[in-house]
Design a protein around this motif. Structure first.
Motif, PDB file in Angstrom:
ATOM      1  N   LYS A 182       0.843  -1.193   0.000  1.00  0.00           N
ATOM      2  CA  LYS A 182       0.000   0.000   0.000  1.00  0.00           C
ATOM      3  C   LYS A 182       0.880   1.244   0.000  1.00  0.00           C
ATOM      4  CE  LYS A 182      -4.422  -1.329   2.025  1.00  0.00           C
ATOM      5  NZ  LYS A 182      -5.410  -0.980   3.050  1.00  0.00           N
ATOM      6  N   PRO A 183       1.287   1.731  -1.164  1.00  0.00           N
ATOM      7  CA  PRO A 183       2.185   2.881  -1.241  1.00  0.00           C
ATOM      8  C   PRO A 183       1.656   4.103  -0.503  1.00  0.00           C
ATOM      9  CG  PRO A 183       1.904   1.857  -3.391  1.00  0.00           C
ATOM     10  CD  PRO A 183       0.872   1.246  -2.479  1.00  0.00           C
ATOM     11  N   THR A 184       0.335   4.250  -0.415  1.00  0.00           N
ATOM     12  CA  THR A 184      -0.229   5.430   0.228  1.00  0.00           C
ATOM     13  C   THR A 184      -0.367   5.240   1.743  1.00  0.00           C
ATOM     14  OG1 THR A 184      -2.474   4.621  -0.187  1.00  0.00           O
ATOM     15  CG2 THR A 184      -1.489   6.040  -1.854  1.00  0.00           C
ATOM     16  N   GLU A 185      -0.149   4.027   2.221  1.00  0.00           N
ATOM     17  CA  GLU A 185      -0.290   3.749   3.647  1.00  0.00           C
ATOM     18  C   GLU A 185       0.992   4.138   4.368  1.00  0.00           C
ATOM     19  OE1 GLU A 185      -2.547   2.487   6.725  1.00  0.00           O
ATOM     20  OE2 GLU A 185      -3.025   1.257   4.992  1.00  0.00           O
ATOM     21  N   LEU A 186       0.890   4.913   5.436  1.00  0.00           N
ATOM     22  CA  LEU A 186       2.065   5.277   6.215  1.00  0.00           C
ATOM     23  C   LEU A 186       2.589   4.027   6.920  1.00  0.00           C
ATOM     24  CD1 LEU A 186       3.872   7.589   7.256  1.00  0.00           C
ATOM     25  CD2 LEU A 186       2.300   7.811   9.182  1.00  0.00           C
ATOM     26  N   PRO A 187       3.821   3.622   6.654  1.00  0.00           N
ATOM     27  CA  PRO A 187       4.327   2.363   7.220  1.00  0.00           C
ATOM     28  C   PRO A 187       4.758   2.510   8.676  1.00  0.00           C
ATOM     29  CG  PRO A 187       5.998   3.361   5.862  1.00  0.00           C
ATOM     30  CD  PRO A 187       4.780   4.247   5.739  1.00  0.00           C
ATOM     31  N   PHE A 188       3.872   3.073   9.482  1.00  0.00           N
ATOM     32  CA  PHE A 188       4.138   3.270  10.910  1.00  0.00           C
ATOM     33  C   PHE A 188       2.800   3.348  11.631  1.00  0.00           C
ATOM     34  CE2 PHE A 188       4.648   5.936  14.663  1.00  0.00           C
ATOM     35  CZ  PHE A 188       5.752   5.362  15.273  1.00  0.00           C
ATOM     36  N   MET A 189       2.690   2.633  12.746  1.00  0.00           N
ATOM     37  CA  MET A 189       1.443   2.644  13.508  1.00  0.00           C
ATOM     38  C   MET A 189       1.745   2.422  14.983  1.00  0.00           C
ATOM     39  SD  MET A 189      -1.853   0.064  13.157  1.00  0.00           S
ATOM     40  CE  MET A 189      -2.336   0.736  11.580  1.00  0.00           C
ATOM     41  N   ILE A 190       0.976   3.067  15.846  1.00  0.00           N
ATOM     42  CA  ILE A 190       1.040   2.825  17.290  1.00  0.00           C
ATOM     43  C   ILE A 190      -0.325   2.362  17.752  1.00  0.00           C
ATOM     44  CG2 ILE A 190       1.576   3.765  19.568  1.00  0.00           C
ATOM     45  CD1 ILE A 190       3.074   6.022  18.228  1.00  0.00           C
ATOM     46  N   MET A 191      -0.356   1.273  18.501  1.00  0.00           N
ATOM     47  CA  MET A 191      -1.587   0.788  19.117  1.00  0.00           C
ATOM     48  C   MET A 191      -1.416   0.842  20.629  1.00  0.00           C
ATOM     49  SD  MET A 191      -2.104  -2.633  16.805  1.00  0.00           S
ATOM     50  CE  MET A 191      -3.411  -3.216  17.898  1.00  0.00           C
ATOM     51  N   GLU A 192      -2.336   1.482  21.294  1.00  0.00           N
ATOM     52  CA  GLU A 192      -2.338   1.480  22.753  1.00  0.00           C
ATOM     53  C   GLU A 192      -3.299   0.395  23.221  1.00  0.00           C
ATOM     54  OE1 GLU A 192      -2.881   4.590  26.511  1.00  0.00           O
ATOM     55  OE2 GLU A 192      -3.615   5.127  24.514  1.00  0.00           O
ATOM     56  N   PHE A 193      -2.896  -0.377  24.218  1.00  0.00           N
ATOM     57  CA  PHE A 193      -3.793  -1.406  24.727  1.00  0.00           C
ATOM     58  C   PHE A 193      -3.859  -1.344  26.249  1.00  0.00           C
ATOM     59  CE2 PHE A 193       0.351  -3.472  24.291  1.00  0.00           C
ATOM     60  CZ  PHE A 193       0.516  -4.100  25.524  1.00  0.00           C
ATOM     61  N   CYS A 194      -4.995  -1.735  26.780  1.00  0.00           N
ATOM     62  CA  CYS A 194      -5.169  -1.788  28.228  1.00  0.00           C
ATOM     63  C   CYS A 194      -6.262  -2.799  28.564  1.00  0.00           C
ATOM     64  CB  CYS A 194      -5.510  -0.418  28.808  1.00  0.00           C
ATOM     65  SG  CYS A 194      -7.043   0.288  28.202  1.00  0.00           S
ATOM     66  N   ARG A 195      -6.027  -3.496  29.646  1.00  0.00           N
ATOM     67  CA  ARG A 195      -6.972  -4.481  30.162  1.00  0.00           C
ATOM     68  C   ARG A 195      -7.392  -5.471  29.072  1.00  0.00           C
ATOM     69  NH1 ARG A 195      -7.122  -2.139  34.932  1.00  0.00           N
ATOM     70  NH2 ARG A 195      -7.196   0.117  35.045  1.00  0.00           N
ATOM     71  N   THR A 196      -8.667  -5.550  28.732  1.00  0.00           N
ATOM     72  CA  THR A 196      -9.121  -6.553  27.760  1.00  0.00           C
ATOM     73  C   THR A 196      -9.665  -5.906  26.497  1.00  0.00           C
ATOM     74  OG1 THR A 196     -11.281  -6.597  28.854  1.00  0.00           O
ATOM     75  CG2 THR A 196      -9.666  -8.243  29.541  1.00  0.00           C
ATOM     76  N   GLU A 197      -9.017  -4.865  26.040  1.00  0.00           N
ATOM     77  CA  GLU A 197      -9.505  -4.168  24.852  1.00  0.00           C
ATOM     78  C   GLU A 197      -9.509  -5.084  23.637  1.00  0.00           C
ATOM     79  OE1 GLU A 197      -7.525  -0.555  24.043  1.00  0.00           O
ATOM     80  OE2 GLU A 197      -8.325   0.493  25.769  1.00  0.00           O
ATOM     81  N   GLU A 198     -10.385  -4.808  22.702  1.00  0.00           N
ATOM     82  CA  GLU A 198     -10.560  -5.657  21.527  1.00  0.00           C
ATOM     83  C   GLU A 198      -9.303  -5.735  20.676  1.00  0.00           C
ATOM     84  OE1 GLU A 198     -12.987  -7.976  18.808  1.00  0.00           O
ATOM     85  OE2 GLU A 198     -12.994  -7.499  20.950  1.00  0.00           O
ATOM     86  N   ASN A 199      -8.559  -4.623  20.566  1.00  0.00           N
ATOM     87  CA  ASN A 199      -7.391  -4.648  19.679  1.00  0.00           C
ATOM     88  C   ASN A 199      -6.324  -5.622  20.156  1.00  0.00           C
ATOM     89  OD1 ASN A 199      -6.531  -3.189  21.880  1.00  0.00           O
ATOM     90  ND2 ASN A 199      -5.895  -1.379  20.741  1.00  0.00           N
ATOM     91  N   ILE A 200      -6.108  -5.708  21.475  1.00  0.00           N
ATOM     92  CA  ILE A 200      -5.093  -6.645  21.968  1.00  0.00           C
ATOM     93  C   ILE A 200      -5.601  -8.072  21.866  1.00  0.00           C
ATOM     94  CG2 ILE A 200      -5.741  -6.629  24.416  1.00  0.00           C
ATOM     95  CD1 ILE A 200      -2.200  -6.623  22.965  1.00  0.00           C
ATOM     96  N   ARG A 201      -6.917  -8.284  21.991  1.00  0.00           N
ATOM     97  CA  ARG A 201      -7.464  -9.635  21.844  1.00  0.00           C
ATOM     98  C   ARG A 201      -7.257 -10.130  20.413  1.00  0.00           C
ATOM     99  NH1 ARG A 201     -11.368 -12.311  19.767  1.00  0.00           N
ATOM    100  NH2 ARG A 201     -12.387 -10.472  18.887  1.00  0.00           N
ATOM    101  N   LEU A 202      -7.530  -9.256  19.442  1.00  0.00           N
ATOM    102  CA  LEU A 202      -7.334  -9.619  18.044  1.00  0.00           C
ATOM    103  C   LEU A 202      -5.867  -9.912  17.751  1.00  0.00           C
ATOM    104  CD1 LEU A 202      -9.688  -7.044  16.281  1.00  0.00           C
ATOM    105  CD2 LEU A 202     -10.033  -9.516  16.489  1.00  0.00           C
ATOM    106  N   HIS A 203      -5.002  -9.123  18.362  1.00  0.00           N
ATOM    107  CA  HIS A 203      -3.571  -9.300  18.140  1.00  0.00           C
ATOM    108  C   HIS A 203      -3.092 -10.657  18.636  1.00  0.00           C
ATOM    109  CE1 HIS A 203       0.489  -7.736  17.476  1.00  0.00           C
ATOM    110  NE2 HIS A 203       0.833  -8.433  18.529  1.00  0.00           N
ATOM    111  N   ASN A 204      -3.737 -11.183  19.669  1.00  0.00           N
ATOM    112  CA  ASN A 204      -3.266 -12.400  20.316  1.00  0.00           C
ATOM    113  C   ASN A 204      -4.088 -13.627  19.974  1.00  0.00           C
ATOM    114  OD1 ASN A 204      -1.428 -10.809  21.708  1.00  0.00           O
ATOM    115  ND2 ASN A 204      -2.909 -10.346  23.293  1.00  0.00           N
ATOM    116  N   GLU A 205      -5.008 -13.508  19.039  1.00  0.00           N
ATOM    117  CA  GLU A 205      -5.931 -14.595  18.769  1.00  0.00           C
ATOM    118  C   GLU A 205      -5.228 -15.896  18.389  1.00  0.00           C
ATOM    119  OE1 GLU A 205      -9.028 -13.860  15.757  1.00  0.00           O
ATOM    120  OE2 GLU A 205     -10.357 -13.784  17.483  1.00  0.00           O
TER     121      GLU A 205
END
Length: 294
Positions: free
Chosen positions: A15-38
């Protein structure tokens, strides 16, 4: 063989237009960390996991590493990994490519050419001192704010903030790592590991890699052993064995297919190689470590 990938749509290179950098903040049982660890997964970009509160563990290529509060772990491209956290775990995940970090830049080249991320990943987790942690938190907040805006020069500002973040991080490295990173020898060792990652299925002799790197086999063995503690021949065997173990643990393929994928025309030769390298025969290892088919 295909491994599952975290956020399959997040393909920075595609994805040339996608910035190749991202930060994800996670805490407790948030959905993003659950998806990351599935499930265990791998990706073709770098990942830093910073635990700011609580504890957890990280499984990387079938090895379990404890993660304590205020520690950072580096995942390099191609490593199969899974993060397991307690309910009180909080922190950040940084996703980025080396091209993003070093694009059109020269002042940071010593960190790149010294194999910074490979050196970091070999040191397991890095403990962050409280005074440095406060500075890194402040920079992280600035990066998260910058990620959310649409202003000009967004990538340039993020790149510079992140370099400052990494400079603070390197101050936590043990002295021996700081000294090692300045050595020219580590550049050769990292070039060897890079070539090994690309060619381990077809190139299985030290002489093959020595030819690619324009050095003698004895010199390559000597330098790689000086930097890593093991000669180049050891790394070649271990990399082939690691791929065989990955396929045994994460898929239903038989030994004959694994042997064929790794360039062994004789299954008996592969079986002997696996037993000599890992200390256990293939079928026993598969029975003990099989995780899930996909």
């Amino acid at each position: 063989m295909k491994y599952p990938e975290f956020f399959p749509l997040l393909s920075f290179e595609n994805k040339p237009t996608e910035l190749p950098f991202m930060i994800m903040e996670f805490c407790r049982t948030e959905e993003n960390i659950r998806l990351h660890n599935e499930m265990p997964h791998m990706q073709n970009y770098l990942e830093l996991i910073w635990i700011t509160k609580g504890t957890g563990s990280l499984n990387v290529d079938l090895k379990e590493y404890p993660l304590a509060e205020n520690s950072i772990f580096c995942i390099t491209p191609g490593q199969v990994h899974q993060l397991k956290g307690e309910h009180d775990m909080e922190g950040y995940i940084f996703l980025f490519t080396e091209n993003f970090l070093f694009k059109n830049e020269h002042e940071f080249d010593p960190m790149y050419h010294s194999g910074f991320f490979e050196t970091f990943s070999r040191s397991t987790s890095i403990r962050i001192e409280n005074d440095i942690s406060a500075e890194m938190h402040e920079i992280t907040r600035k990066m998260m704010k910058e990620c959310g805006n649409l202003y000009l020069f967004k990538a340039e500002i993020l790149r510079r903030y992140f370099k400052i973040f990494l400079i603070y991080l390197t101050r936590q490295f043990p002295t021996v790592l700081k000294n090692t990173m300045q050595s020219r020898n580590i550049e050769l060792a990292e070039k060897f590991k890079s070539q090994l990652e690309k060619n381990f299925r077809t190139q299985k002799k030290v002489a093959d890699y020595a030819r690619l790197l324009s050095v003698t086999p004895n010199y390559l063995n000597e330098i790689v052993k000086k930097i890593t503690g093991y000669p180049a021949s050891h790394h070649i065997r271990q990399r082939i064995a690691l791929e065989a173990k990955r396929q045994a643990a994460y898929s239903d393929v038989c030994m004959k297919e694994v042997a064929w994928q790794l360039g062994f025309s004789d299954i008996a030769h592969f079986s002997k190689f696996f037993k000599n390298t890992t200390g256990i025969n293939f079928s026993e290892f598969k029975k003990e470590c099989h995780i899930m088919p996909y």
